[in-house]
Write a protein that holds these residues in place. Structure first.
Motif, mmCIF file in Angstrom:
data_model
loop_
_atom_site.group_PDB
_atom_site.id
_atom_site.type_symbol
_atom_site.label_atom_id
_atom_site.label_comp_id
_atom_site.label_asym_id
_atom_site.label_seq_id
_atom_site.Cartn_x
_atom_site.Cartn_y
_atom_site.Cartn_z
ATOM 1 N N THR A 28 1.074 -1.332 -0.147
ATOM 2 C CA THR A 28 0.301 0.366 0.207
ATOM 3 C C THR A 28 1.003 1.548 -0.323
ATOM 4 O O THR A 28 2.341 1.090 1.258
ATOM 5 N N ARG A 29 0.328 2.015 -0.914
ATOM 6 C CA ARG A 29 1.258 3.058 -0.928
ATOM 7 C C ARG A 29 0.444 4.127 -0.002
ATOM 8 O O ARG A 29 -0.703 4.862 -0.192
ATOM 9 N N ILE A 30 1.015 4.759 1.023
ATOM 10 C CA ILE A 30 0.300 6.296 2.360
ATOM 11 C C ILE A 30 0.748 7.305 1.769
ATOM 12 O O ILE A 30 1.503 7.188 1.257
ATOM 13 N N GLU A 31 0.636 8.371 1.931
ATOM 14 C CA GLU A 31 0.548 9.327 1.294
ATOM 15 C C GLU A 31 -0.104 10.255 2.993
ATOM 16 O O GLU A 31 -1.055 10.236 3.522
ATOM 17 N N ALA A 32 1.409 11.058 4.058
ATOM 18 C CA ALA A 32 0.991 11.054 5.090
ATOM 19 C C ALA A 32 1.507 12.816 5.162
ATOM 20 O O ALA A 32 2.317 12.441 4.130
ATOM 21 N N ARG A 33 1.405 13.721 6.227
ATOM 22 C CA ARG A 33 2.036 14.597 5.803
ATOM 23 C C ARG A 33 2.578 14.632 8.589
ATOM 24 O O ARG A 33 1.711 14.018 8.834
ATOM 25 N N SER A 34 4.109 15.611 8.586
ATOM 26 C CA SER A 34 4.155 15.282 9.262
ATOM 27 C C SER A 34 3.274 16.889 10.085
ATOM 28 O O SER A 34 3.071 17.714 9.657
ATOM 29 N N GLU A 35 3.267 16.760 11.834
ATOM 30 C CA GLU A 35 3.343 16.992 12.179
ATOM 31 C C GLU A 35 4.310 18.497 12.641
ATOM 32 O O GLU A 35 4.014 19.663 12.930
ATOM 33 N N LYS A 36 5.137 18.061 13.168
ATOM 34 C CA LYS A 36 6.125 19.197 13.909
ATOM 35 C C LYS A 36 6.918 19.925 12.723
ATOM 36 O O LYS A 36 6.885 20.642 12.313
ATOM 37 N N HIS A 42 5.131 9.952 0.136
ATOM 38 C CA HIS A 42 4.424 8.810 0.091
ATOM 39 C C HIS A 42 5.329 7.597 0.327
ATOM 40 O O HIS A 42 6.209 7.911 0.602
ATOM 41 N N LEU A 43 4.834 6.668 1.426
ATOM 42 C CA LEU A 43 5.851 5.564 1.855
ATOM 43 C C LEU A 43 5.340 4.429 0.862
ATOM 44 O O LEU A 43 3.536 4.009 1.559
ATOM 45 N N ASP A 44 5.707 3.402 0.160
ATOM 46 C CA ASP A 44 5.136 2.237 0.731
ATOM 47 C C ASP A 44 5.821 1.555 1.341
ATOM 48 O O ASP A 44 6.701 1.553 1.898
ATOM 49 N N ARG A 99 18.160 9.697 -4.289
ATOM 50 C CA ARG A 99 17.757 11.189 -5.205
ATOM 51 C C ARG A 99 17.842 12.316 -4.311
ATOM 52 O O ARG A 99 16.803 11.768 -3.934
ATOM 53 N N ILE A 100 18.613 12.919 -4.438
ATOM 54 C CA ILE A 100 18.539 14.142 -3.409
ATOM 55 C C ILE A 100 17.860 15.704 -4.806
ATOM 56 O O ILE A 100 18.568 15.643 -5.498
ATOM 57 N N ILE A 113 14.003 7.217 -1.340
ATOM 58 C CA ILE A 113 14.712 6.762 -0.943
ATOM 59 C C ILE A 113 13.582 5.400 -1.596
ATOM 60 O O ILE A 113 13.046 5.230 -2.212
ATOM 61 N N SER A 114 14.787 4.296 -1.874
ATOM 62 C CA SER A 114 14.728 2.691 -2.494
ATOM 63 C C SER A 114 14.985 2.001 -0.787
ATOM 64 O O SER A 114 15.379 1.607 -0.474
ATOM 65 N N PHE A 115 14.140 0.723 -0.636
ATOM 66 C CA PHE A 115 13.610 0.473 0.578
ATOM 67 C C PHE A 115 13.926 -1.260 -0.347
ATOM 68 O O PHE A 115 12.348 -1.778 0.118
ATOM 69 N N GLY A 116 14.282 -1.628 -1.442
ATOM 70 C CA GLY A 116 14.794 -2.673 -1.731
ATOM 71 C C GLY A 116 13.026 -2.700 -3.094
ATOM 72 O O GLY A 116 12.538 -3.858 -2.809
ATOM 73 N N GLY A 117 12.947 -1.665 -3.881
ATOM 74 C CA GLY A 117 11.734 -1.667 -4.268
ATOM 75 C C GLY A 117 10.166 -1.221 -3.699
ATOM 76 O O GLY A 117 9.868 -0.286 -4.663
ATOM 77 N N LEU A 118 10.239 -0.991 -2.185
ATOM 78 C CA LEU A 118 9.439 0.013 -1.914
ATOM 79 C C LEU A 118 10.051 1.146 -1.896
ATOM 80 O O LEU A 118 10.999 1.347 -1.139
ATOM 81 N N LEU A 119 9.407 2.437 -1.927
ATOM 82 C CA LEU A 119 9.640 4.139 -2.711
ATOM 83 C C LEU A 119 9.504 4.779 -1.339
ATOM 84 O O LEU A 119 8.285 4.412 -0.793
ATOM 85 N N MET A 120 10.127 5.793 -1.173
ATOM 86 C CA MET A 120 9.315 7.339 -0.349
ATOM 87 C C MET A 120 10.037 8.214 -1.227
ATOM 88 O O MET A 120 11.178 7.846 -1.615
ATOM 89 N N LEU A 121 9.470 8.766 -1.071
ATOM 90 C CA LEU A 121 9.416 10.500 -0.898
ATOM 91 C C LEU A 121 9.147 11.040 0.589
ATOM 92 O O LEU A 121 7.809 10.757 0.760
ATOM 93 N N LEU A 122 10.144 11.956 0.426
ATOM 94 C CA LEU A 122 9.723 13.296 1.398
ATOM 95 C C LEU A 122 10.074 14.157 1.080
ATOM 96 O O LEU A 122 11.081 14.317 0.140
ATOM 97 N N LYS A 123 8.930 15.060 1.245
ATOM 98 C CA LYS A 123 9.129 16.710 0.922
ATOM 99 C C LYS A 123 9.150 17.150 2.344
ATOM 100 O O LYS A 123 8.156 17.575 2.342
ATOM 101 N N GLY A 124 9.710 18.503 1.704
ATOM 102 C CA GLY A 124 9.765 19.507 2.477
ATOM 103 C C GLY A 124 10.482 20.932 2.959
ATOM 104 O O GLY A 124 11.654 20.943 1.925
ATOM 105 N N ASP A 125 10.927 21.014 3.710
ATOM 106 C CA ASP A 125 11.683 22.611 3.479
ATOM 107 C C ASP A 125 13.205 21.834 3.874
ATOM 108 O O ASP A 125 13.584 20.837 4.751
ATOM 109 N N THR A 126 13.754 22.050 2.858
ATOM 110 C CA THR A 126 15.140 22.019 2.984
ATOM 111 C C THR A 126 15.923 21.841 4.102
ATOM 112 O O THR A 126 16.893 20.792 4.404
ATOM 113 N N SER A 127 15.828 22.661 5.333
ATOM 114 C CA SER A 127 16.197 22.743 6.923
ATOM 115 C C SER A 127 16.023 21.766 7.206
ATOM 116 O O SER A 127 17.629 21.414 7.705
ATOM 117 N N HIS A 128 15.046 20.473 7.237
ATOM 118 C CA HIS A 128 14.737 19.451 7.695
ATOM 119 C C HIS A 128 15.594 18.002 7.071
ATOM 120 O O HIS A 128 15.528 16.971 7.071
#
Length: 145
Positions: A28-36, A42-44, A99-100, A113-128
């Motif tokens: 399952t691909r989840i779409e999530a937003r962080s609180e802090k 996006h994370l598989d 990829r950055i 980031i690829s975790f053996g084919g399960l992908l992650m996209l993390l998007k946000g402020d450059t400082s993090h």
């Protein structure tokens, strides 16, 4: 809070399979937003062993080693009589940052980031995203809040 972490935040699941595509039965691909840090993700995940639901919250941590003292991994993992950051989490994956995209101005930075084919996209402020390097090996640690 985990010492020596590269990133840590609490996320809330906003959507499951956001493009209405389910390519694999157990993923399952989840779409999530962080609180802090207000990061978008996006994370598989393997939903057969770790199901998440819309509205559910979880802590996500990215680290370069599972050693609690922060010492680098040897590349060989054994669980015998050994403390590990993984002991405090429910779901763990190991992968490579491939990829950055550095944001400038209003543009957001992106980590892929690829975790053996399960992908992650993390998007946000450059400082993090400034603690990460291309081709870096990372552990993703998750536990439900």
């Amino acid at each position: 809070m985990v010492e020596n972490n590269l990133f840590e935040d609490i996320f809330r699941v906003e959507k499951l399979n956001p493009d209405d595509k389910k390519l694999f039965d157990k993923v399952t691909r989840i779409e999530a937003r962080s609180e802090k840090f207000d990061m978008f993700m996006h994370l598989d995940i393997n939903s057969e062993i770790y199901p998440l639901k819309v509205g559910q919250k979880f802590t996500l941590v990215l680290v370069s080693t599972l050693n609690p003292d922060g010492t680098p991994d040897t590349g060989y993992y054994t669980q015998i009589n050994r403390q590990s950051l993984a002991n405090n989490f429910e779901y763990v994956m190991y992968g490579k940052l491939y990829r950055i995209t550095e944001g400038s101005g209003r543009e957001k930075a992106e980590l892929n980031i690829s975790f053996g084919g399960l992908l992650m996209l993390l998007k946000g402020d450059t400082s993090h995203c400034n603690k990460f390097e291309l081709d870096q090996r990372l552990y993703l640690l998750i536990r439900k809040v």
